[in-house]
Scaffold this motif. Structure first.
Motif, mmCIF file in Angstrom:
data_model
loop_
_atom_site.group_PDB
_atom_site.id
_atom_site.type_symbol
_atom_site.label_atom_id
_atom_site.label_comp_id
_atom_site.label_asym_id
_atom_site.label_seq_id
_atom_site.Cartn_x
_atom_site.Cartn_y
_atom_site.Cartn_z
ATOM 1 N N LYS A 61 0.824 -1.213 0.000
ATOM 2 C CA LYS A 61 0.000 0.000 0.000
ATOM 3 C C LYS A 61 0.856 1.261 0.000
ATOM 4 C CE LYS A 61 -4.094 1.956 2.150
ATOM 5 N NZ LYS A 61 -5.127 1.818 3.182
ATOM 6 N N LEU A 62 2.023 1.177 0.640
ATOM 7 C CA LEU A 62 2.922 2.325 0.733
ATOM 8 C C LEU A 62 4.047 2.211 -0.289
ATOM 9 C CD1 LEU A 62 3.320 2.590 4.617
ATOM 10 C CD2 LEU A 62 1.776 3.908 3.162
ATOM 11 N N SER A 63 4.436 3.338 -0.858
ATOM 12 C CA SER A 63 5.595 3.354 -1.750
ATOM 13 C C SER A 63 6.859 3.113 -0.924
ATOM 14 C CB SER A 63 5.697 4.714 -2.454
ATOM 15 O OG SER A 63 6.009 5.726 -1.502
ATOM 16 N N VAL A 64 7.957 2.816 -1.592
ATOM 17 C CA VAL A 64 9.225 2.595 -0.895
ATOM 18 C C VAL A 64 9.601 3.840 -0.093
ATOM 19 C CG1 VAL A 64 11.708 2.270 -1.237
ATOM 20 C CG2 VAL A 64 10.084 0.841 -2.488
ATOM 21 N N LYS A 65 9.411 5.002 -0.679
ATOM 22 C CA LYS A 65 9.724 6.261 0.006
ATOM 23 C C LYS A 65 8.895 6.388 1.292
ATOM 24 C CE LYS A 65 10.484 10.033 -2.374
ATOM 25 N NZ LYS A 65 10.329 11.303 -3.145
ATOM 26 N N GLU A 66 7.612 6.068 1.207
ATOM 27 C CA GLU A 66 6.744 6.158 2.382
ATOM 28 C C GLU A 66 7.144 5.137 3.444
ATOM 29 O OE1 GLU A 66 2.422 7.629 0.772
ATOM 30 O OE2 GLU A 66 3.198 5.742 -0.028
ATOM 31 N N GLN A 67 7.557 3.952 3.022
ATOM 32 C CA GLN A 67 7.987 2.927 3.968
ATOM 33 C C GLN A 67 9.236 3.384 4.731
ATOM 34 O OE1 GLN A 67 8.207 -1.084 2.263
ATOM 35 N NE2 GLN A 67 6.764 -0.431 0.689
ATOM 36 N N ILE A 68 10.164 4.006 4.026
ATOM 37 C CA ILE A 68 11.391 4.492 4.672
ATOM 38 C C ILE A 68 11.063 5.628 5.633
ATOM 39 C CG2 ILE A 68 13.610 5.640 4.257
ATOM 40 C CD1 ILE A 68 13.673 4.063 1.549
ATOM 41 N N ILE A 69 10.193 6.537 5.211
ATOM 42 C CA ILE A 69 9.804 7.656 6.082
ATOM 43 C C ILE A 69 9.066 7.131 7.310
ATOM 44 C CG2 ILE A 69 8.299 9.686 6.244
ATOM 45 C CD1 ILE A 69 9.109 10.331 3.346
ATOM 46 N N LEU A 70 8.214 6.123 7.151
ATOM 47 C CA LEU A 70 7.531 5.515 8.296
ATOM 48 C C LEU A 70 8.552 5.012 9.317
ATOM 49 C CD1 LEU A 70 4.544 3.061 8.268
ATOM 50 C CD2 LEU A 70 6.644 2.411 9.452
ATOM 51 N N THR A 71 9.582 4.346 8.840
ATOM 52 C CA THR A 71 10.624 3.819 9.729
ATOM 53 C C THR A 71 11.340 4.943 10.457
ATOM 54 O OG1 THR A 71 10.927 1.963 8.212
ATOM 55 C CG2 THR A 71 12.675 2.336 9.823
ATOM 56 N N LEU A 72 11.667 6.007 9.744
ATOM 57 C CA LEU A 72 12.368 7.142 10.340
ATOM 58 C C LEU A 72 11.485 7.893 11.339
ATOM 59 C CD1 LEU A 72 14.180 8.468 7.143
ATOM 60 C CD2 LEU A 72 15.226 7.247 9.060
ATOM 61 N N VAL A 73 10.193 8.006 11.036
ATOM 62 C CA VAL A 73 9.267 8.661 11.958
ATOM 63 C C VAL A 73 9.201 7.871 13.262
ATOM 64 C CG1 VAL A 73 6.816 9.182 12.392
ATOM 65 C CG2 VAL A 73 7.862 9.828 10.214
ATOM 66 N N TYR A 74 9.146 6.551 13.152
ATOM 67 C CA TYR A 74 9.107 5.718 14.361
ATOM 68 C C TYR A 74 10.362 5.939 15.209
ATOM 69 C CZ TYR A 74 8.803 1.644 17.411
ATOM 70 O OH TYR A 74 8.748 0.829 18.510
ATOM 71 N N LEU A 75 11.529 5.949 14.569
ATOM 72 C CA LEU A 75 12.784 6.123 15.294
ATOM 73 C C LEU A 75 12.888 7.505 15.932
ATOM 74 C CD1 LEU A 75 15.197 4.426 12.734
ATOM 75 C CD2 LEU A 75 14.541 3.533 14.985
ATOM 76 N N ARG A 76 12.337 8.504 15.272
ATOM 77 C CA ARG A 76 12.427 9.885 15.769
ATOM 78 C C ARG A 76 11.379 10.195 16.825
ATOM 79 N NH1 ARG A 76 15.646 14.388 16.328
ATOM 80 N NH2 ARG A 76 14.427 16.291 16.137
ATOM 81 N N GLN A 77 10.137 9.785 16.570
ATOM 82 C CA GLN A 77 9.018 10.202 17.419
ATOM 83 C C GLN A 77 8.709 9.225 18.551
ATOM 84 O OE1 GLN A 77 7.927 13.191 17.046
ATOM 85 N NE2 GLN A 77 8.820 13.628 15.047
ATOM 86 N N MET A 78 9.224 8.002 18.467
ATOM 87 C CA MET A 78 8.970 6.996 19.504
ATOM 88 C C MET A 78 7.481 6.801 19.761
ATOM 89 S SD MET A 78 11.869 5.877 20.172
ATOM 90 C CE MET A 78 13.590 6.290 20.067
ATOM 91 N N THR A 79 6.721 6.678 18.693
ATOM 92 C CA THR A 79 5.282 6.501 18.793
ATOM 93 C C THR A 79 4.939 5.012 18.833
ATOM 94 O OG1 THR A 79 3.187 7.104 17.753
ATOM 95 C CG2 THR A 79 4.986 6.532 16.268
ATOM 96 N N THR A 80 3.672 4.664 18.921
ATOM 97 C CA THR A 80 3.263 3.258 18.856
ATOM 98 C C THR A 80 3.009 2.882 17.405
ATOM 99 O OG1 THR A 80 0.904 3.747 19.076
ATOM 100 C CG2 THR A 80 2.147 3.425 21.121
ATOM 101 N N PHE A 81 3.038 1.597 17.099
ATOM 102 C CA PHE A 81 2.764 1.150 15.736
ATOM 103 C C PHE A 81 1.298 1.389 15.370
ATOM 104 C CE2 PHE A 81 6.616 -1.493 16.470
ATOM 105 C CZ PHE A 81 7.375 -0.956 15.447
ATOM 106 N N GLN A 82 0.442 1.376 16.368
ATOM 107 C CA GLN A 82 -0.974 1.662 16.107
ATOM 108 C C GLN A 82 -1.130 3.089 15.582
ATOM 109 O OE1 GLN A 82 -3.509 1.943 19.558
ATOM 110 N NE2 GLN A 82 -5.344 1.446 18.401
#
Length: 199
Positions: A61-82
């Motif tokens: 569903k997500l482009s490669v760019k979006e998948q990479i940004i999702l990973t970086l957002v998780y590492l930066r923001q420390m949010t939940t996967f939900q």
């Protein structure tokens, strides 16, 4: 296009606040990650014995760019996967799977800590540790909320009384000027004390 990618594309100056990189650095990292991912996929495909032609299956569903940004957002923001899944318009499990797929690839591209660079060579590690005794290092711990584990024993292991929630605990050790990361410990159970993580 996800709202997060759209926001970054329309507001490139906010990229550093969102994911910890300048917009130009993000573009370079995405390009390098795409190339490395393509090389790894090509290598895996070359080792497969196929009965039917490749290229089938459901498209992500997500482009490669979006998948990479999702990973970086998780590492930066420390949010939940939900919450991450809601941000990117995917399920919690897809957000989790995406993060775990791209993290090893990004680890190959991003610089590692001083200790990680030498830990495979015991003599080098001892030399670095000896040098570091001359410095007053800065140590900081932080907790990241995680989903409540289904298993009762597992959820007790991750329950942090300090945060009154289930958490991962991480710790970072840096040089006094903040320029070099000496070591990083990530993903420890929330019940573990800061001193226990440090030791």
């Amino acid at each position: 296009m996800s709202d997060m990618l759209k926001h970054i594309e329309e507001n490139p100056k906010e990229t550093r606040r969102l994911i910890g990189l300048e917009y130009e650095q993000l573009q370079q990292l995405i390009g390098n990650a795409e190339r490395l991912n393509y090389e790894k996929q090509a290598f895996r495909e070359s080792k497969k014995i196929r009965i039917i032609a490749g290229g089938g299956g459901r498209k992500p569903k997500l482009s490669v760019k979006e998948q990479i940004i999702l990973t970086l957002v998780y590492l930066r923001q420390m949010t939940t996967f939900q919450f991450l899944g809601i941000q990117f318009g995917v399920s919690e499990s897809t957000a989790n799977d995406t993060f775990n797929y791209w993290l090893p690839i990004l680890r190959e591209l991003l610089p590692c800590s001083l200790i990680e660079q030498v830990k495979k060579n015991e003599s080098d590690l001892m030399v670095v540790q000896e040098i570091l005794t001359d410095y007053e290092l800065i140590v900081d711990s932080y907790e990241q909320v995680r989903e409540r584990p289904g298993d009762n024993e597992e959820q007790e292991k991750y329950f942090s009384g300090k945060k009154s929630n289930h958490t991962f605990k991480s710790q970072i050790i840096i040089m006094p000027d903040g320029r070099d990361i000496v070591d990083v410990v990530a993903g420890e159970p929330g019940t573990k004390s800061d001193i226990a993580v440090c030791i």
